[in-house]
Design a protein around this motif. Structure first.
Motif, short mmCIF file in Angstrom:
data_model
loop_
_atom_site.label_atom_id
_atom_site.label_comp_id
_atom_site.label_asym_id
_atom_site.label_seq_id
_atom_site.Cartn_x
_atom_site.Cartn_y
_atom_site.Cartn_z
N HIS A 11 0.97 -1.19 -0.42
CA HIS A 11 -0.25 0.09 0.77
C HIS A 11 0.81 1.76 -0.26
O HIS A 11 1.60 0.85 0.98
CB HIS A 11 -1.00 0.07 1.10
N PRO A 12 0.46 2.55 -1.00
CA PRO A 12 1.55 3.49 -1.31
C PRO A 12 1.84 4.62 0.66
O PRO A 12 2.59 4.75 0.91
CB PRO A 12 1.18 4.11 -1.89
N ARG A 13 1.03 3.93 1.11
CA ARG A 13 0.48 5.19 2.17
C ARG A 13 0.39 3.99 3.52
O ARG A 13 1.34 5.05 4.73
CB ARG A 13 -0.58 5.43 2.09
N ASP A 14 0.26 2.88 3.69
CA ASP A 14 -0.11 1.94 5.06
C ASP A 14 1.25 0.82 5.08
O ASP A 14 0.55 0.04 3.62
CB ASP A 14 -1.91 1.81 4.83
N ALA A 15 2.16 1.61 5.76
CA ALA A 15 2.39 0.48 5.64
C ALA A 15 2.41 -1.07 6.35
O ALA A 15 2.66 -1.88 6.61
CB ALA A 15 3.72 1.08 7.06
N LYS A 16 1.56 -1.07 6.80
CA LYS A 16 0.84 -2.72 7.79
C LYS A 16 -0.05 -3.36 6.69
O LYS A 16 -0.13 -4.47 6.57
CB LYS A 16 0.10 -2.81 9.04
N THR A 17 -0.34 -2.82 5.27
CA THR A 17 -0.46 -3.13 4.61
C THR A 17 0.30 -4.20 3.09
O THR A 17 0.58 -2.81 2.47
CB THR A 17 -2.08 -2.20 4.14
N LEU A 18 0.06 -4.92 2.73
CA LEU A 18 0.53 -5.38 1.86
C LEU A 18 -0.29 -6.85 1.24
O LEU A 18 -0.83 -7.46 1.96
CB LEU A 18 2.25 -5.93 1.52
N ALA A 42 0.18 -6.16 8.51
CA ALA A 42 2.19 -6.58 9.15
C ALA A 42 1.96 -8.17 9.17
O ALA A 42 3.16 -8.51 8.92
CB ALA A 42 2.89 -5.32 9.67
N GLY A 43 1.55 -8.88 8.42
CA GLY A 43 1.06 -10.05 7.97
C GLY A 43 0.77 -10.46 9.28
O GLY A 43 1.10 -12.18 9.00
N ALA A 44 0.19 -10.84 10.79
CA ALA A 44 -0.31 -11.01 11.53
C ALA A 44 -1.34 -12.15 11.16
O ALA A 44 -1.61 -12.39 12.02
CB ALA A 44 -0.57 -9.89 12.58
N THR A 45 -2.42 -11.29 10.34
CA THR A 45 -3.68 -12.03 9.44
C THR A 45 -3.43 -12.20 8.43
O THR A 45 -2.73 -10.65 7.76
CB THR A 45 -4.85 -11.79 10.43
N TRP A 46 -4.41 -13.10 7.33
CA TRP A 46 -4.31 -13.20 5.77
C TRP A 46 -5.25 -12.90 5.21
O TRP A 46 -5.86 -13.69 5.96
CB TRP A 46 -3.73 -13.44 5.11
N LYS A 47 -6.25 -12.04 4.43
CA LYS A 47 -7.61 -12.39 3.97
C LYS A 47 -6.89 -12.78 1.77
O LYS A 47 -6.72 -12.04 1.79
CB LYS A 47 -8.68 -11.12 4.18
N ARG A 48 -7.95 -13.88 2.51
CA ARG A 48 -8.23 -14.32 0.98
C ARG A 48 -9.04 -13.08 -0.18
O ARG A 48 -10.11 -13.04 0.44
CB ARG A 48 -8.87 -15.59 0.60
N GLN A 49 -8.76 -13.11 -1.17
CA GLN A 49 -9.37 -12.10 -1.98
C GLN A 49 -9.47 -12.41 -3.90
O GLN A 49 -8.47 -12.23 -4.18
CB GLN A 49 -8.67 -11.05 -2.48
N THR A 50 -10.60 -12.78 -3.89
CA THR A 50 -11.13 -14.09 -5.35
C THR A 50 -11.47 -13.33 -5.83
O THR A 50 -12.12 -13.77 -6.87
CB THR A 50 -10.75 -15.39 -4.78
#
Length: 387
Positions: free
Chosen positions: A280-287, A315-323
């Motif tokens: 994410h260009p502004r939120d350091a915890k979103t990838l 920051a990688g503590a949890t992940w969400k599937r986007q399909t």
């Protein structure tokens, strides 16, 4: 990623799509609802028939560089200063210095990665090549010089091993990151070799692989010899670095100079192996990452033929599937390490290209996906920017 749109007015979004057979430029309107291809040249792709490994725009000068390899002319870099209307080859493309010693007798097979320099150095670019090589331009891509601090480093053979230890598609230097807070600080990734960093513009280097597993090496905790696939330094938040590696997804603990495996929080049936990642260009915890099948002989395709993007907002503590919108099954493609990108719109747009020649986009940060293009050649890279 770049932006120069006026405040309050959404700018046009451009995608530079490098493929096995040329460069395609996709242009979206301010709302990203309507798209056209190669608006400056009609329907014709740029560099038709040539391999384009990477194409990137310098947000400071507007210059676009394309790393190309023509069948008969070999590897080179082309420049455009008019948004792709016209192109001119670099006067002196990246090339290793001529040396008498046999160990230094390399030649560039192809230019693989391009990165603009620090905002305080608008004319600077860096290029990574195959075999491993790092080059710098100080005149906006017209001429290139070897970064001898890396290319001629006495420990280079020890760090990188022999050609027989290279990945199937050859040894490459990629993921060139220039610290947005320090023009002298560089980080690079090498397949194989690992992550290295320099604090003096490339004059000296040190390995930075502690914490990363390398289960294909005799010593899985070796200091070098690792296989990072894609490393991203956050463009606006200091000391935030993520890595998609051959052996997992990692975040750098800068205080300890040690990587933490955040991919362990991915679903076990999916795993954390893949090639691309984007931030994410502004939120350091979103990838976002695009996992692939990394089992047994490394099929390197969507897991079970069901492509999925995974997003973490902590920051990688949890992940969400986007399909939503992606094929539900029988989609056996790969997304390469440069082929996933994000724009800088308020609602961030995500884009990826596949080895089957499809360009997919989401205009709501991964909640819904749309296919922008079909039937392009095998896609090597996708870079998004906004004007």
């Amino acid at each position: 990623m770049a932006t120069s749109s006026r405040p309050g007015r959404p700018g046009r979004t451009f995608l530079l799509v490098g493929t096995r057979k040329g460069l395609f430029i996709l242009e979206g309107d301010g709302k990203r609802e309507k798209w056209r291809v190669n608006g400056n040249t009609g329907d014709a792709p740029h560099f038709l028939g040539q391999i384009v490994n990477h194409a990137v725009m310098n947000p400071r000068t507007g210059t676009i560089l394309a790393a190309a390899r023509a069948g008969h002319l070999g590897p080179t870099v082309f420049r455009s200063t008019d948004s792709g209307k016209t192109w001119k080859e670099a006067a002196s493309p990246p090339a290793f210095p001529k040396r008498e010693q046999p160990d230094y007798g390399w030649s560039v097979a192809h230019v693989f990665w391009l990165t603009p320099g620090h905002s305080s150095e608008p004319q600077v670019w860096y290029a990574g090549t195959s075999p491993h090589g790092l080059f710098r331009s100080g005149d906006d891509g017209v001429t290139w010089q070897s970064v001898d601090g890396f290319n001629l480093h006495p420990d280079r053979p020890k760090w990188l091993g022999g050609s027989q230890e290279a990945p199937p598609d050859g040894a490459i230097l990629h993921s060139i990151n220039v610290d947005p807070f320090d023009a002298k600080h560089l980080m690079i990734g090498m397949s194989a070799g690992g992550v290295f960093e320099s604090f003096d513009r490339g004059e000296t280097w040190r390995p930075l692989n502690r914490g990363c597993v390398a289960d294909f090496l005799p010593d899985p905790n070796a200091e070098w010899g690792h296989d990072p696939h894609c490393m991203r330094m956050h463009p606006s938040v200091k000391n935030v670095v993520y890595q998609q590696n051959h052996c997992g997804i990692y975040k750098l603990d800068r205080a300890a100079n040690r990587w933490q495996r955040i991919g362990e929080h991915m679903p076990k049936e999916v795993g954390d192996i893949g090639f691309p990642m984007t931030l994410h260009p502004r939120d350091a915890k979103t990838l976002w990452v695009f996992p692939m099948d990394g089992t047994t002989v490394w099929p390197r395709m969507s897991v079970a033929g069901k492509p999925a993007v995974y997003c973490s907002r902590d920051a990688g503590a949890t992940w969400k599937r986007q399909t939503r919108g992606l094929p539900a099954a029988h989609a056996w493609f790969t997304v390469k390490r440069q082929a996933m990108s994000a724009d800088q719109q308020q609602k961030v747009g995500l884009y990826f290209g596949t080895t089957c020649g499809e360009v997919w986009a989401s205009f709501d940060e991964g909640s819904q996906w749309h296919c922008l293009m079909l039937h392009l050649p095998h896609i090597y890279s996708v870079e998004a920017y906004t004007l």
